[in-house]
Design a protein around this motif. Structure first.
Motif, PDB file in Angstrom:
ATOM      1  N   LYS A 180     -13.395 -26.190  57.670  1.00 24.63           N
ATOM      2  CA  LYS A 180     -14.507 -26.273  56.715  1.00 24.63           C
ATOM      3  C   LYS A 180     -14.256 -25.447  55.470  1.00 24.63           C
ATOM      4  O   LYS A 180     -13.647 -24.371  55.534  1.00 24.63           O
ATOM      5  CB  LYS A 180     -15.794 -25.746  57.374  1.00 24.63           C
ATOM      6  CG  LYS A 180     -16.586 -26.808  58.095  1.00 24.63           C
ATOM      7  CD  LYS A 180     -18.068 -26.674  57.695  1.00 24.63           C
ATOM      8  CE  LYS A 180     -18.969 -27.455  58.619  1.00 24.63           C
ATOM      9  NZ  LYS A 180     -19.242 -26.703  59.865  1.00 24.63           N
ATOM     10  N   ILE A 181     -14.749 -25.966  54.364  1.00 27.99           N
ATOM     11  CA  ILE A 181     -14.689 -25.222  53.105  1.00 27.99           C
ATOM     12  C   ILE A 181     -15.433 -23.902  53.281  1.00 27.99           C
ATOM     13  O   ILE A 181     -16.415 -23.819  54.003  1.00 27.99           O
ATOM     14  CB  ILE A 181     -15.308 -26.078  51.978  1.00 27.99           C
ATOM     15  CG1 ILE A 181     -15.139 -25.378  50.620  1.00 27.99           C
ATOM     16  CG2 ILE A 181     -16.794 -26.315  52.209  1.00 27.99           C
ATOM     17  CD1 ILE A 181     -15.527 -26.294  49.467  1.00 27.99           C
ATOM     18  N   GLY A 182     -14.918 -22.808  52.679  1.00 29.15           N
ATOM     19  CA  GLY A 182     -15.568 -21.505  52.814  1.00 29.15           C
ATOM     20  C   GLY A 182     -14.970 -20.677  53.939  1.00 29.15           C
ATOM     21  O   GLY A 182     -15.339 -19.523  54.122  1.00 29.15           O
ATOM     22  N   THR A 183     -14.018 -21.246  54.681  1.00 30.16           N
ATOM     23  CA  THR A 183     -13.358 -20.484  55.747  1.00 30.16           C
ATOM     24  C   THR A 183     -12.336 -19.539  55.112  1.00 30.16           C
ATOM     25  O   THR A 183     -11.691 -19.887  54.123  1.00 30.16           O
ATOM     26  CB  THR A 183     -12.633 -21.449  56.708  1.00 30.16           C
ATOM     27  OG1 THR A 183     -13.559 -22.458  57.106  1.00 30.16           O
ATOM     28  CG2 THR A 183     -12.096 -20.726  57.927  1.00 30.16           C
ATOM     29  N   THR A 184     -12.203 -18.339  55.701  1.00 28.27           N
ATOM     30  CA  THR A 184     -11.206 -17.413  55.160  1.00 28.27           C
ATOM     31  C   THR A 184      -9.826 -17.809  55.670  1.00 28.27           C
ATOM     32  O   THR A 184      -9.690 -18.489  56.690  1.00 28.27           O
ATOM     33  CB  THR A 184     -11.500 -15.970  55.594  1.00 28.27           C
ATOM     34  OG1 THR A 184     -11.507 -15.934  57.023  1.00 28.27           O
ATOM     35  CG2 THR A 184     -12.827 -15.488  55.066  1.00 28.27           C
ATOM     36  N   LEU A 185      -8.801 -17.340  54.965  1.00 31.00           N
ATOM     37  CA  LEU A 185      -7.432 -17.668  55.358  1.00 31.00           C
ATOM     38  C   LEU A 185      -7.131 -17.161  56.759  1.00 31.00           C
ATOM     39  O   LEU A 185      -6.457 -17.826  57.548  1.00 31.00           O
ATOM     40  CB  LEU A 185      -6.439 -17.060  54.361  1.00 31.00           C
ATOM     41  CG  LEU A 185      -6.479 -17.622  52.941  1.00 31.00           C
ATOM     42  CD1 LEU A 185      -5.319 -17.056  52.143  1.00 31.00           C
ATOM     43  CD2 LEU A 185      -6.435 -19.146  52.959  1.00 31.00           C
TER      44      LEU A 185
END
Ligand SMILES: Nc1ncnc2c1ncn2[C@@H]1O[C@H](COP(=O)(O)OP(=O)(O)O)[C@@H](O)[C@H]1O
Ligand SMILES: [Mg+2]
Lengths: 295, 355
Positions: B300-305
């Motif tokens: 999902k968009i907004g996930t950290t690396l």
């Protein structure tokens, strides 16, 4: 070169005139307003009379119980209570009960009066640096001026008796309670005050909820000193007609009765120790919340 | 007054603060560019804040970060006007706090703001319960309601059973929970936290940050959070402003600041940061690939690396694709790119890095 060895003082006649002027001015003031002033102090006089009557007319065992009870509630310390009872019994046994009751009554009224007058002045001082810089030198004068000196105008104004004695004692004993109320409030942690402000305290709320409770132990130290100074003044005040333990001491000085002076002196020491230990223990109990520090 | 329900945003506009006896005399000089050192050396006045402009998000966490003495405490104290500005505006909703009269200010502090302090600033002579109810007590609310509302927050911050303890009997972490409960009990839309967790041990600090983040999901207050710690700033801040010598040197999201430090001062801050926890997948995804090319797990968009790397290694896959909330593909991720973006780049003016 004579002026180097002889201080170039004001000439004798003008000096005499100056002193005379001050004296007659004050005398005139006394004649004019003495009655009003005396009337103004009437309620205080009644308070003094009532308090003394209570101490003298209540049966002695009840008085001992009462004082021991107060000592217990203030200090919660068994040794102080036992010391109090023993001291009072010894005083009674050596026939100084009545004078002691008069003195305790006087000290009680003086302390109440000093608190009632001193705390508001101390609070006002803590809020204004300007007031502080005016009041502090006055307090210095009150504390360093030999107490005999301000007996004179008090006696001129009100004559000899209980009320002038009370005023003289209060003038002498009130500075510590004023100073330490001021100091106690000024020492309150700025961070805590800021928090009280941040939650929207009114200035009365910050005084009542934060400044007074946190200054209370310091104020208690002031009250303790005030009581001690009032006791010390009792002998001097007996010169203007305050009855109590001071009078026999004065009599002993005049007639060189060593044992009379010693006994009454020891009675003063005895009640001084009772008042001191009790009020100090109470002051400590007020700080109880500070004692249990997290390891 | 500001709406009670929705938390208002806060706009700081052209705010200046000069400490000293005659601040008004020097405000023009400062506006013309006199520096903090000059003002101090020549005129003996301290420049606390210089031309601050920050828009703090309504219902979000605004972090203000900077070293000690950079003016953070001065800035946050302007929001409830514990400090009066020399010039400028602080708009809460559309009301200027700086224009309020004493009565309005008192109302504002009682109902619109609550504050948590670095040194806790609890009332030492009051128990945990009596500290927690303080804001309500000042408002004149009945004792039974005070206690009921306070108890809820005492329980929520994990102090159940300590209601009748004195602050001195509690550890630092627990004292600050009292500070937090006291502020939350006030139920004000704005929460001001001046280095609220800085005095705590690292583990307890993480713990308190978690408490705050969990709470914030429910209460959605406008939080202004001061810290000198970048990790804390990045963990908590929806927006971050960095102060130096009373000036804002950079502001934006945490990711923006980490990836585009405005100057060497900020680079030196962000160099040590764990980028994996800050940089988001959409920042590094490859959008040049065909959008039908759904390789590997969906992220999902907004996930950290850091999280993305874990998902990919768990799935034993060297590729993944980024999707939006509706599941539409936005771009693709390559584990190589993820890992190299997590590693701190060596500073470009470091000669060794050139090769
Ligand atoms: N009341 C004051 N009088 C004079 N200078 C002050 C005062 N309060 C703060 N300062 C100065 O303003 C600057 C910023 O202080 P502060 O806001 O407390 O910094 P921070 O919270 O970031 O450590 C410092 O240089 C400090 O010395
Ligand atoms: Mg600070």
């Amino acid at each position: 070169m004579e002026w180097l060895y002889e201080f170039p003082n004001m000439d004798i006649d003008s000096l005499r005139a100056l002193k005379k002027g001050i004296d007659s001015g004050f005398r005139g003031f006394t004649r004019e307003y003495g009655v009003y002033i005396e009337n103004a102090f009437e309620p205080l006089k009644q308070f003094l009379i009532y308090s003394e009557k209570f101490m003298l007319e209540t049966p002695w065992p009840l008085i001992i119980l009462l004082i021991a009870g107060i000592a217990w509630f203030a200090s919660r310390n068994r040794r102080i209570v036992i010391g109090t009872i023993v001291t009072l019994l010894l005083i009674g046994y050596f026939d100084m009960w009545e004078d002691t009751m008069r003195t305790i009554s006087m000290i009680f009224v003086c302390t109440v009066l000093s608190i009632v007058i001193g705390i508001p002045i101390g609070i006002a001082m803590s809020r204004s640096d300007r007031l502080q810089s005016v009041v502090n030198p006055i307090l210095d004068v009150m504390q360093t001026m030999p107490s005999f000196v301000y007996l004179i105008p008090v006696v001129m104004l009100l004559g000899i008796g209980k009320v002038p004695g009370l005023i003289a004692v209060v003038i002498y004993a009130i500075p510590p309670i004023i100073r330490l109320t001021n100091l106690g409030i000024r020492l309150v942690d700025k961070d805590v005050l800021e928090a009280a402000d941040a939650f929207g305290s009114s200035s009365w709320q910050r005084l009542k909820n934060v400044q007074m409770p946190l200054a209370l132990p310091t104020m208690m130290a002031g009250i303790n000193q005030t009581i001690m100074m009032a006791l010390a003044m009792v002998v001097v005040a007996s010169m203007i007609g305050v009855r109590g333990l001071g009078q026999p001491v004065l009599q002993a000085i005049n007639n060189q009765y060593f044992s009379l002076g010693l006994f009454n002196g020891l009675a003063i020491v005895g009640i001084a120790i009772i008042f001191d230990r009790t009020s100090q223990a109470y002051g400590k109990r007020l700080q109880k919340y500070q004692e249990v520090v997290h390891g | 007054m500001v709406d009670e329900k929705a938390s208002p945003g806060i706009s700081v506009r052209n705010l200046y603060k000069i400490f000293g006896n005659n601040p008004d005399q020097y405000i023009d000089l400062v506006k013309q560019g006199m520096t903090k050192t000059e003002l101090n050396d020549k005129h003996g006045h301290v420049l606390g804040l210089k031309d601050i402009n920050i828009d703090m998000p309504a219902g979000g966490i605004q972090v203000v970060m900077g070293l000690s003495g950079s003016g953070k405490s001065t800035l946050i104290r302007h929001i409830n006007r514990l400090i009066d500005p020399t010039a400028g505006e602080v708009l809460v909703g559309d009301v200027d706090v700086c224009q309020m009269n004493p009565a309005q200010l008192q109302e504002f502090r009682r109902h619109e703001t609550a504050m948590v302090f670095q040194k806790f600033a609890l009332l030492p002579h009051r128990t945990v319960m009596d500290n927690t109810v303080y804001g309500l007590e000042v408002q004149g609310i009945s004792r039974s309601e005070q206690v009921e509302r306070a108890q809820r927050w005492i329980d929520r911050v994990g102090l159940t059973g300590f209601e009748s303890n004195y602050p001195n009997q509690l550890s630092g972490g627990m004292q600050q929970r009292v500070g937090l409960a006291r502020a939350l009990t006030n139920d004000a839309p704005i929460l001001l936290m001046d280095e609220a967790f800085s005095a705590l041990d690292p583990l307890i600090r993480m713990d308190m940050q978690t408490v705050l983040l969990d709470l914030q999901k429910e209460i959605k207050k406008t939080v202004v959070f001061i810290t000198h710690d970048l990790d804390e700033a990045l963990r908590l801040g929806d927006k971050i402003a960095i102060l130096r010598d009373g000036e804002v040197v950079q502001q934006g999201t945490g990711q923006h600041i980490v990836l585009n430090p405005a100057d060497e001062y900020i680079s030196s801050f962000v160099r040590e940061v764990n980028r994996g926890r800050v940089v988001l997948v959409q920042t590094i995804m490859d959008t040049s690939v065909g959008l039908e090319n759904r390789e590997g797990p969906a992220i999902k968009i907004g996930t950290t690396l850091e999280k993305a790397a874990k998902i990919m290694t768990d799935g034993n896959s060297s590729m993944a694709h980024v999707v939006d909330a509706q599941g539409k593909m936005l771009g693709s991720l390559d584990i190589q790119a993820v890992i190299s973006s997590m590693v701190t780049p060596i500073s470009h003016d470091d000669p060794v890095a050139a090769e």
